[in-house]
Design an enzyme around this catalytic site. Structure first.
Site, mmCIF file in Angstrom:
data_model
loop_
_atom_site.group_PDB
_atom_site.id
_atom_site.type_symbol
_atom_site.label_atom_id
_atom_site.label_comp_id
_atom_site.label_asym_id
_atom_site.label_seq_id
_atom_site.Cartn_x
_atom_site.Cartn_y
_atom_site.Cartn_z
ATOM 1 N N ASP A 1 0.864 -1.186 0.000
ATOM 2 C CA ASP A 1 0.000 0.000 0.000
ATOM 3 C C ASP A 1 0.894 1.227 0.000
ATOM 4 O O ASP A 1 2.092 1.150 0.269
ATOM 5 C CB ASP A 1 -0.899 -0.015 1.246
ATOM 6 C CG ASP A 1 -1.892 1.148 1.259
ATOM 7 O OD1 ASP A 1 -2.440 1.472 0.190
ATOM 8 O OD2 ASP A 1 -2.109 1.741 2.327
ATOM 9 N N SER A 2 0.299 2.389 -0.267
ATOM 10 C CA SER A 2 1.069 3.636 -0.241
ATOM 11 C C SER A 2 1.533 3.982 1.171
ATOM 12 O O SER A 2 2.468 4.745 1.347
ATOM 13 C CB SER A 2 0.206 4.772 -0.766
ATOM 14 O OG SER A 2 -0.950 4.912 0.028
ATOM 15 N N CYS B 1 -3.744 -0.884 -2.172
ATOM 16 C CA CYS B 1 -3.950 0.529 -2.473
ATOM 17 C C CYS B 1 -4.950 0.676 -3.621
ATOM 18 O O CYS B 1 -4.701 0.207 -4.737
ATOM 19 C CB CYS B 1 -2.598 1.127 -2.874
ATOM 20 S SG CYS B 1 -2.667 2.834 -3.394
ATOM 21 N N GLU C 1 -5.690 9.389 9.659
ATOM 22 C CA GLU C 1 -4.323 9.264 10.183
ATOM 23 C C GLU C 1 -4.125 10.095 11.449
ATOM 24 O O GLU C 1 -3.299 9.762 12.290
ATOM 25 C CB GLU C 1 -3.306 9.681 9.117
ATOM 26 C CG GLU C 1 -3.275 8.704 7.955
ATOM 27 C CD GLU C 1 -1.876 8.413 7.448
ATOM 28 O OE1 GLU C 1 -0.988 9.264 7.623
ATOM 29 O OE2 GLU C 1 -1.683 7.334 6.859
ATOM 30 N N CYS D 1 -11.003 3.218 -0.492
ATOM 31 C CA CYS D 1 -9.672 3.631 -0.035
ATOM 32 C C CYS D 1 -9.436 2.880 1.263
ATOM 33 O O CYS D 1 -10.328 2.835 2.115
ATOM 34 C CB CYS D 1 -9.642 5.144 0.210
ATOM 35 S SG CYS D 1 -8.133 5.711 1.041
ATOM 36 N N HIS E 1 -7.875 3.506 3.824
ATOM 37 C CA HIS E 1 -7.936 4.249 5.086
ATOM 38 C C HIS E 1 -9.366 4.359 5.627
ATOM 39 O O HIS E 1 -9.561 4.572 6.815
ATOM 40 C CB HIS E 1 -7.429 5.688 4.895
ATOM 41 C CG HIS E 1 -5.959 5.840 5.037
ATOM 42 N ND1 HIS E 1 -5.094 5.545 4.024
ATOM 43 C CD2 HIS E 1 -5.203 6.248 6.084
ATOM 44 C CE1 HIS E 1 -3.861 5.788 4.434
ATOM 45 N NE2 HIS E 1 -3.899 6.211 5.682
#
Lengths: 269, 269
Positions: B13-14, B76, B156, B188, B190
């Site tokens: 993933d990024s 990702c 985050e 996504c 996240h």
């Protein structure tokens, strides 16, 4: 390498935020040729490690050095805090100015009660670099700081007058207000975009220090000292380089520079 | 290169978001050895260009290939949308699964009214990849999408139950609600961190599709098909690699995996 008054002023930042410095320099020194590099492929720097930030600072300086600048301005507070020595080393004798020192000096001049607040990215605040820089100028000053990590994405997304930004700003800043600071340093080049919101949050009695304006004054001083001020009457567009998304950068330029700009060039990092 | 049932499953993933995929795989397939790479030095990808994203995808896959994986999972969404062919090419015959296809398939299964909403980064939404993937499975479905660029920094920063996040979520999602979607894909990795907030915002009548869960199901299916399922009884910690800030990554792991993890290894990109 020989530089002259007609050599460009090199400026770099992790991304688009440093355009606030470009704007301040252009406004104070309209005849200077500006070469700007924004590392939009690797932005943001402020949430990354010192090792990575130093490596990126080295690359960024090397890109500007190809244009034989007469001065390098580090518009990125994070690089100013953690890697100014790297920039000086790669700069090989070219004068290097960091926004951080300029902002620190202007804040000390403004404060009446010797209580200064500083806001910035996590990396900048954790480095304690503003406290150190301010302490060198005036040891009697007490510095209170607060990282404001969401200000960069909020600024880039254009949430400049949004109730959610207002709510987040109040939380970030209330601790500094309780400490009775009379001066607040915007220790990240994105933050001037949110200046109105920050001013509203802290009220009219706290002086806001925009390090972009501070560094423009300092740049003029150093150019005069070195007899390198460009006194031609013509004004030129800045030469803009980015490592990614030149179109998006061009679109955001208006927000930062307050006017349209010509082409943006893509470079590889 | 020979792989066997005991070879690891490679996931990248990024940044840290892909740990939601690690968690889902571990929960469904506890015996699988997992090697995870998070490109924390260059995160985020979702706001960058296709050229840059494809270059980064190539690097990320090459890092995993050193561990001779039996499967590569692209956690990702941005890479799944814009560079899955690059991963397959560098993967050189190893089965490659992207979260996007898995999420698209599960969404089509769930929708009763053939109106599906998709949220993701700007790059993912602009690529139109979810619409294309869903259209291939079921042409009658209408897809409505909305980029939610502030969700990644809010997740985050741990703003998972904050009134500012709630306000931003309402703005991002109200257009999809007006379209009458009955299914919403979290496009996504996240976004599962903000799942409660998103569920509250859209209400109980909309099914939320977490592509992390979807890809775990798909991974099991492909491993069984290829006779590569690891059926040993032992469960092992995932092997975690990052390109920056291993300590911060370790600290965030608890939020994503729901438990502490052993050491995180730093690699150069």
């Amino acid at each position: 390498m020989t530089v002259s008054a007609s050599s460009p002023v090199g400026i770099f930042d992790s991304g688009i935020g440093g355009l606030t410095v470009v704007k301040a320099i252009q406004s104070l020194l309209p005849s200077e040729r500006i070469i700007y590099f924004g590392d939009t492929a690797r932005v943001p720097y402020g949430s990354k490690s010192q090792v990575t930030i130093r490596k990126y600072a080295q690359d960024d300086t090397a890109i500007l050095m190809k244009y034989q600048p007469k001065m390098i301005i580090v518009a990125c507070n994070t690089v100013s805090a953690l890697a100014l020595d790297v920039v000086k080393q790669v700069g090989n004798g070219v004068p290097v100015l960091g926004v951080l020192e300029a902002g620190a000096a202007l804040a000390v001049q403004h404060s009446r009660n010797n209580r200064i607040g500083v806001i910035g990215t996590r990396a900048t605040i954790a480095s304690n670099a503003y406290s150190l820089a301010i302490g060198l100028i005036e040891p009697a000053v007490e510095v209170f700081s607060s990282p404001c990590p969401l200000f960069v994405p909020l600024a880039e997304e254009g949430y400049i007058d949004h109730p959610a930004s207002r709510m987040i700003a109040r939380e970030y800043l209330e601790g500094l207000l309780e400490q009775g600071v009379d001066t607040l340093v915007l220790g990240c080049t994105h933050y001037p975009i949110l200046r109105n919101l920050i001013e509203e949050t802290v009220g009219p009695d706290i002086a806001i220090i925009d390090s972009a304006e501070a560094i423009a004054l300092k740049a003029k001083e150093v150019l005069v000292e070195n007899n390198l001020l460009n006194d031609s009457a013509s004004s030129v567009f800045p030469h803009l380089l980015v490592s990614d998304l030149p179109q998006k950068f061009k679109a955001l330029c208006e927000l930062f520079l307050g006017r349209d700009i010509p082409d943006v060039e893509l470079v590889d990092v």
